[in-house]
Design a protein around this motif. Structure first.
Motif, PDB file in Angstrom:
ATOM      1  N   ALA A   1       0.818  -1.210   0.000  1.00  0.00           N
ATOM      2  CA  ALA A   1       0.000   0.000   0.000  1.00  0.00           C
ATOM      3  C   ALA A   1       0.854   1.264   0.000  1.00  0.00           C
ATOM      4  O   ALA A   1       0.500   2.273  -0.634  1.00  0.00           O
ATOM      5  N   ASP A   2       2.002   1.224   0.683  1.00  0.00           N
ATOM      6  CA  ASP A   2       2.878   2.396   0.725  1.00  0.00           C
ATOM      7  C   ASP A   2       3.497   2.701  -0.634  1.00  0.00           C
ATOM      8  O   ASP A   2       4.007   3.807  -0.851  1.00  0.00           O
ATOM      9  N   GLU A   3       3.480   1.730  -1.527  1.00  0.00           N
ATOM     10  CA  GLU A   3       4.007   1.931  -2.890  1.00  0.00           C
ATOM     11  C   GLU A   3       2.872   2.265  -3.858  1.00  0.00           C
ATOM     12  O   GLU A   3       3.062   2.237  -5.079  1.00  0.00           O
ATOM     13  N   ASN A   4       1.679   2.532  -3.295  1.00  0.00           N
ATOM     14  CA  ASN A   4       0.512   2.919  -4.087  1.00  0.00           C
ATOM     15  C   ASN A   4       0.020   1.829  -5.031  1.00  0.00           C
ATOM     16  O   ASN A   4      -0.523   2.120  -6.104  1.00  0.00           O
ATOM     17  N   CYS A   5       0.217   0.566  -4.635  1.00  0.00           N
ATOM     18  CA  CYS A   5      -0.314  -0.535  -5.435  1.00  0.00           C
ATOM     19  C   CYS A   5      -1.822  -0.655  -5.172  1.00  0.00           C
ATOM     20  O   CYS A   5      -2.269  -0.628  -4.031  1.00  0.00           O
ATOM     21  N   ALA A   6      -2.587  -0.832  -6.248  1.00  0.00           N
ATOM     22  CA  ALA A   6      -4.042  -0.842  -6.132  1.00  0.00           C
ATOM     23  C   ALA A   6      -4.622  -2.248  -6.028  1.00  0.00           C
ATOM     24  O   ALA A   6      -5.803  -2.397  -5.711  1.00  0.00           O
ATOM     25  N   ASN A   7      -3.814  -3.270  -6.293  1.00  0.00           N
ATOM     26  CA  ASN A   7      -4.336  -4.633  -6.281  1.00  0.00           C
ATOM     27  C   ASN A   7      -3.177  -5.617  -6.091  1.00  0.00           C
ATOM     28  O   ASN A   7      -2.002  -5.229  -6.080  1.00  0.00           O
ATOM     29  N   TRP A   8      -3.537  -6.908  -5.920  1.00  0.00           N
ATOM     30  CA  TRP A   8      -2.524  -7.927  -5.665  1.00  0.00           C
ATOM     31  C   TRP A   8      -1.582  -8.099  -6.858  1.00  0.00           C
ATOM     32  O   TRP A   8      -0.399  -8.387  -6.677  1.00  0.00           O
ATOM     33  N   GLU A   9      -2.087  -7.926  -8.049  1.00  0.00           N
ATOM     34  CA  GLU A   9      -1.261  -8.102  -9.245  1.00  0.00           C
ATOM     35  C   GLU A   9      -0.168  -7.042  -9.326  1.00  0.00           C
ATOM     36  O   GLU A   9       0.989  -7.332  -9.648  1.00  0.00           O
ATOM     37  N   GLN A  10      -0.514  -5.817  -9.019  1.00  0.00           N
ATOM     38  CA  GLN A  10       0.507  -4.764  -8.971  1.00  0.00           C
ATOM     39  C   GLN A  10       1.505  -5.025  -7.848  1.00  0.00           C
ATOM     40  O   GLN A  10       2.704  -4.772  -7.996  1.00  0.00           O
ATOM     41  N   ALA A  11       1.014  -5.556  -6.736  1.00  0.00           N
ATOM     42  CA  ALA A  11       1.892  -5.852  -5.599  1.00  0.00           C
ATOM     43  C   ALA A  11       2.930  -6.905  -5.978  1.00  0.00           C
ATOM     44  O   ALA A  11       4.094  -6.810  -5.570  1.00  0.00           O
TER      45      ALA A  11
END
Length: 339
Positions: free
Chosen positions: A47-57
């Motif tokens: 979340a701190d890297e501004n990922c919006a979903n698990w795939e971006q994570a």
């Protein structure tokens, strides 16, 4: 030049793995290899890297491993001649998005959980043939992304069977260089053959992948004349406890017992205490164990020579719903001590 002996590519002037990086999530940080990781996060959502979903994570996790590897090698992404990478997401999107950031030449791979060793085999062949000076090989997986794609979203709360495995939230990256450079040697590469023994249970990946691991090992020993006793350890990617037991039984029947066998899916987690059922799986499982635990032991001399296989189940989220059987594949690299 490399030589071919049956299914095995032998490197008379071995390319090397000169740097590596490993990244993992909360579950991996609670396991027995936690202290060996280069990077661990408590927030798998990034979340701190501004990922919006698990795939971006997952892509972010892969970027962390790649960045660590390149920093250890003392080079920038622009110095990489080619990247071999893949993951479990449809169309390998985690790797695609990572390479959108790194911007190196890119060949995407899909070998399911065998992808890390597939990338190493290809990278070794390219560097040994002089087709690249510095090649990046990497992969990743993410528990939440994989569960949503292949089984059910986490919110559903589905019951996990005893034969199921826990998809690792992890990534590993290796930088390969040509012969004569410093690093861990890649002595040979063996590309596996697809094996299908009729397993249809999506919750029993160990049984589905075991025949491929046995096939690749037997073909390697036949081609080279080597025996298990010639190695400090023989690693499989993510058969887990069920698949590992089946592999040892099968190899015993073949007259090639494996007393020095270890499975990355059993090393990454404490099967007895971490509620991972039969152990770990996922493309990031073998990649992370290789980069966090195996390569450092080759680097400092605790291991002199090992076989490293990654195993993959080659179904899709469509084919298993159609009742198709699950084919498996296993690729193998022979690794030697530090140059």
């Amino acid at each position: 030049m490399p030589k071919r002996r049956k299914d095995v590519i032998l490197f008379d002037a071995p390319p090397v793995i000169s740097a590596w990086g490993s990244a993992g999530g909360k579950k991996e940080g609670e396991g027995p290899l936690a202290s060996a990781f280069d990077y661990l996060t408590q927030d798998a959502a990034f979340a701190d890297e501004n990922c919006a979903n698990w795939e971006q994570a997952e892509s972010m996790l892969q970027q962390k491993a790649a960045g660590i590897c390149l920093r250890k090698a003392g080079i920038a992404a622009k110095d990489v001649d080619l990247t071999f990478a893949g993951d479990l997401q449809a169309q390998c999107t985690a790797s695609n998005y990572t390479l959108r950031t790194l911007a190196t030449p890119f060949a995407g791979l899909y070998g399911a959980c065998s992808t890390m060793t597939e990338a190493l085999c290809l990278g070794a062949a390219f560097t040994a043939a002089g087709l690249g000076r510095q090649i990046l090989a990497m992969t990743s997986s993410h528990f939440c992304a994989a569960e949503r794609q292949f089984r059910t979203p986490l919110e559903y709360g589905a019951k996990r069977t005893p034969t199921a495995q826990w998809t690792a939230t992890a990534a590993g990256a290796c930088l390969l260089r040509g012969p004569g450079q410093g690093g861990v040697q890649i002595l040979s590469a063996t590309f596996g053959r697809v094996q299908d023994y009729g397993v249809t249970d999506i919750n029993n990946m160990g049984a589905a992948m075991m025949p491929a691991a046995a096939s690749t090992l037997l073909r390697y020993f036949d081609a080279t004349g080597a025996a298990p006793a010639d190695f400090d350890a023989i690693f499989t990617g993510d058969l887990g406890q069920v698949g590992s037991d089946l592999l040892c039984e099968q190899m015993e029947k073949e007259g090639v017992p494996l007393p020095n066998h270890y499975d990355c899916g059993c090393l990454l987690y404490d099967v007895d205490s971490q509620n991972v059922q039969a152990g770990g799986s996922g493309a990031g499982c073998s990649a992370a164990v290789l980069c966090a635990w195996v390569l450092p032991r080759l680097f400092d001399g605790r291991f002199k020579r090992v076989l490293f296989l990654s195993t993959g189940a080659l179904m899709s989220q469509t084919t298993f719903l159609q009742g198709e059987t699950i084919p498996g594949i296993a690729h193998c690299v022979e690794l030697g001590g530090l140059v």
